[in-house]
Write a protein that holds these residues in place. Sequence first.
Motif, PDB file in Angstrom:
ATOM      1  N   CYS A 163      26.271  50.640 -41.013  1.00 17.86           N
ATOM      2  CA  CYS A 163      25.697  51.279 -39.829  1.00 17.86           C
ATOM      3  C   CYS A 163      24.681  50.379 -39.131  1.00 17.86           C
ATOM      4  CB  CYS A 163      25.070  52.620 -40.209  1.00 17.86           C
ATOM      5  SG  CYS A 163      26.307  53.849 -40.728  1.00 17.86           S
ATOM      6  N   SER A 206      27.350  52.861 -34.111  1.00 18.14           N
ATOM      7  CA  SER A 206      28.188  53.935 -33.586  1.00 18.14           C
ATOM      8  C   SER A 206      29.010  54.619 -34.682  1.00 18.14           C
ATOM      9  CB  SER A 206      29.139  53.395 -32.508  1.00 18.14           C
ATOM     10  OG  SER A 206      30.158  52.579 -33.088  1.00 18.14           O
ATOM     11  N   MET A 230      30.206  56.950 -37.568  1.00 19.29           N
ATOM     12  CA  MET A 230      29.849  58.352 -37.777  1.00 19.29           C
ATOM     13  C   MET A 230      30.078  58.781 -39.218  1.00 19.29           C
ATOM     14  SD  MET A 230      31.473  60.081 -34.339  1.00 19.29           S
ATOM     15  CE  MET A 230      33.131  59.420 -34.643  1.00 19.29           C
ATOM     16  N   ALA A 288      21.831  59.804 -42.428  1.00 21.55           N
ATOM     17  CA  ALA A 288      20.954  59.605 -41.270  1.00 21.55           C
ATOM     18  C   ALA A 288      19.906  58.542 -41.566  1.00 21.55           C
ATOM     19  CB  ALA A 288      20.288  60.922 -40.893  1.00 21.55           C
ATOM     20  N   CYS A 303      23.236  55.854 -39.626  1.00 17.60           N
ATOM     21  CA  CYS A 303      24.546  56.237 -39.083  1.00 17.60           C
ATOM     22  C   CYS A 303      24.397  57.381 -38.080  1.00 17.60           C
ATOM     23  CB  CYS A 303      25.479  56.685 -40.205  1.00 17.60           C
ATOM     24  SG  CYS A 303      25.659  55.510 -41.562  1.00 17.60           S
ATOM     25  N   GLN A 304      25.417  57.551 -37.257  1.00 16.05           N
ATOM     26  CA  GLN A 304      25.542  58.750 -36.437  1.00 16.05           C
ATOM     27  C   GLN A 304      26.010  59.875 -37.357  1.00 16.05           C
ATOM     28  OE1 GLN A 304      25.054  59.252 -33.060  1.00 16.05           O
ATOM     29  NE2 GLN A 304      24.320  57.169 -32.749  1.00 16.05           N
ATOM     30  N   TYR A 345      26.880  64.031 -38.210  1.00 16.78           N
ATOM     31  CA  TYR A 345      27.250  65.353 -37.712  1.00 16.78           C
ATOM     32  C   TYR A 345      27.324  66.284 -38.917  1.00 16.78           C
ATOM     33  CZ  TYR A 345      28.456  62.740 -33.533  1.00 16.78           C
ATOM     34  OH  TYR A 345      28.406  61.915 -32.439  1.00 16.78           O
ATOM     35  N   SER A 385      19.590  62.148 -30.676  1.00 19.23           N
ATOM     36  CA  SER A 385      20.752  61.419 -30.153  1.00 19.23           C
ATOM     37  C   SER A 385      21.625  60.865 -31.272  1.00 19.23           C
ATOM     38  CB  SER A 385      20.282  60.260 -29.263  1.00 19.23           C
ATOM     39  OG  SER A 385      19.462  59.357 -30.010  1.00 19.23           O
ATOM     40  N   ARG A 386      21.096  60.856 -32.502  1.00 12.82           N
ATOM     41  CA  ARG A 386      21.827  60.258 -33.622  1.00 12.82           C
ATOM     42  C   ARG A 386      22.178  61.258 -34.724  1.00 12.82           C
ATOM     43  NH1 ARG A 386      20.080  57.594 -38.020  1.00 12.82           N
ATOM     44  NH2 ARG A 386      17.913  57.454 -37.321  1.00 12.82           N
ATOM     45  N   HIS A 396      23.142  65.220 -35.493  1.00  7.27           N
ATOM     46  CA  HIS A 396      23.607  66.420 -34.813  1.00  7.27           C
ATOM     47  C   HIS A 396      23.892  67.519 -35.843  1.00  7.27           C
ATOM     48  CE1 HIS A 396      24.294  63.777 -31.295  1.00  7.27           C
ATOM     49  NE2 HIS A 396      24.714  62.920 -32.214  1.00  7.27           N
ATOM     50  N   SER A 456      34.161  55.247 -31.355  1.00 10.76           N
ATOM     51  CA  SER A 456      33.551  55.340 -32.680  1.00 10.76           C
ATOM     52  C   SER A 456      34.542  55.830 -33.722  1.00 10.76           C
ATOM     53  CB  SER A 456      32.340  56.283 -32.639  1.00 10.76           C
ATOM     54  OG  SER A 456      31.377  55.827 -31.714  1.00 10.76           O
TER      55      SER A 456
END
Length: 350
Positions: free
Chosen positions: A103, A108, A110, A147, A151-152, A154, A178-179, A181, A228
């Motif tokens: 990352c 980008s 995920m 996180a 990394c992004q 979710y 923004s990173r 979610h 991504s």
Amino acid sequence: MTKSKLIFLGLIFVVVVVLYFNYRYNYSAPKLLFISEREQLKISISSIESSPATATPGEYQIIGIYERAPIFRLATEDGEKPSGEGYLSQNAVVDHLNLVELCRKDPSLMVVDIGALLGNCIGYFNQINNFTIVFYFLIGDFGLYAAACGCQVYMFEIQQKYISLIQASISANQFPSSRVHLIQRAVTNAPSNTDMTFSVRSGQSAISKGKFRVSTIRLDDIDWPESSSIILLRIDVSGFELDVLRSAKQLFRAKRIHHLIFQYTAWWNDRAPQQEVIPYVQKTLGAQELYVLDRIGATIYGPLNKQAARHFYEYHAIKRLQTDVYARFIGSNGTSILDAEPYYLGVSFA
């Protein structure tokens, strides 16, 4: 028949023949009649993401997770560190993937964590069409560690109480919105935006009664960032992993998911879908290798050979075993060889 009529009919015949051959060899269907998968309407993350945190870290007891780097903070109700089976071997896989370095090179990338519950173990009883389905989300801090790696991330969770707890952890670590979610949706293969009603029943949960409604989401219906990839998808929904995997079929087909960790429980619920999980991951989704993760220690077994994969469900159902499975969908790309022991069905501790 007069000469003029014959000429007129002849002209009509010629026009019909010309139109026929032009249609046969040059016709292309109007583009508006066909919509490719990539052109289908997608659900944006911003439209389903949970609202900003309503709870502050001060409402919970914040503890530090120092056992592995990078370290991060975790919001808890009682100040106790989360615990659960299978985390040592899952951590061994994640360490092998080296999320921090991956990352860092590509921010980008995920990580998707389905079953992101923090705190006590809790059961969800979902009632659909007079059938009761039990979802168990185990304790975990997987998404927060990803996180911390940069990394992004979710994370999917369905109960508002634990949404607030996770949001407090995000705030305590100052992870940017923004990173990281957080999505309050039930990931299933049912049509997205279907309402489900859940009842909460758990001796360890502060909420022992009551119902709440939550909408569903299919992973394929989400408008993921175009360029991504999902470096790691983790699924922990105790017996309903197949339903989640089916919702991501297009993502796997497009090679956008590189690695997968999922819980495997052959005996807690309807056994018919469970019998399909391993063949589905191998044949339909195209996993290159499958490994079994020790539920107690950090040992990784595999890769599974054909015989072990064929009898995996039967053995785990009879012995009432629960384990975690790691699946790799891309090549090693120069990374080190996974440190794993051979898997022997009925002998290996998994």
